[in-house]
Design an enzyme around this catalytic site. Sequence first.
Site, PDB file in Angstrom:
ATOM      1  CG  HIS A 101      -0.826   1.418  -4.376  1.00 44.84           C
ATOM      2  ND1 HIS A 101      -0.878   1.163  -5.841  1.00 44.84           N
ATOM      3  CD2 HIS A 101      -1.785   0.394  -3.808  1.00 44.84           C
ATOM      4  CE1 HIS A 101      -1.408   0.058  -6.156  1.00 44.84           C
ATOM      5  NE2 HIS A 101      -1.579  -0.612  -4.766  1.00 44.84           N
ATOM      6  CG  HIS A 114      -0.802   9.967  -5.244  1.00 48.75           C
ATOM      7  ND1 HIS A 114      -1.052  10.980  -4.250  1.00 48.75           N
ATOM      8  CD2 HIS A 114      -1.451  10.548  -6.247  1.00 48.75           C
ATOM      9  CE1 HIS A 114      -1.712  12.047  -4.558  1.00 48.75           C
ATOM     10  NE2 HIS A 114      -2.132  11.604  -5.659  1.00 48.75           N
ATOM     11  CD  GLU A 144      -2.837  -1.455  -0.089  1.00 46.30           C
ATOM     12  OE1 GLU A 144      -2.901  -0.345  -0.907  1.00 46.30           O
ATOM     13  OE2 GLU A 144      -3.182  -2.631  -0.437  1.00 46.30           O
TER      14      GLU A 144
END
Length: 239
Positions: free
Chosen positions: A111, A115, A108
């Site tokens: 991610h 971003h 996670e």
Amino acid sequence: MYGGYYGYGYYFDPTYFLVLIGLVLCLGASALVNSTMRKYSKIRNMRGITGAEAARNLLNREGLYNVQIECLNANDGDHYDPRTDTVRLSYNNYNGTSVTAVSVAAHECGHAIQHAHGYAPMSIRAALVPVVNIGSNLSIPLIFLGVLLSWNQTLIQLGIWAFALTVIFQLVTLPVEFNASRRAIVKVEEYGLLGSEEVSGGKKVLTAAALTYVAGAASSALQLLRLILLYGGNRRRRD
């Protein structure tokens, strides 16, 4: 005639094989990820750090001090929310010290790194979300309405294209998920969040999880093919 009631009997629809293949793929991938995660959720990482601690460590080392980490009440639903810059972990992965907990938390965070770096596939996926949400809700109703209205090809084609958007979304999701896992493994090894032997287990956990996305995309593509075979022609069926 592909199947259903016709005249005095029922006919087998051969396109159901496409649905069955998709179902088998999804069930197989789900069984694999559940089995793999269970196995490595029983193995405590050598540093004894929790998923939340691993996530904070990784994010800080990447300079992402602004990214928050939250604990969910349920034991699933791990995700990164780019709208609020928040990594949300299930209760077990947030508090757990297993190889699974650290691996999922790192994924996670992968991610969050995507971003922060403006990873293109992630931006494309985010842009597709509102359109896909509408398309997924309207696709089947549009097709059925088109069939009811004397095989109105305009409505049917709109429904098929709306469903195609969900397939495109899932295909775009694949590089996003695989890239996040690759980043996660590189970082947990680089920062020593998992031992060398534990990294191998982490790779298995994240690979199994990624395969669920592959199976989901394949299943949707098969369903799209079935819709095209059943409703994509310009002919009208006879009663």
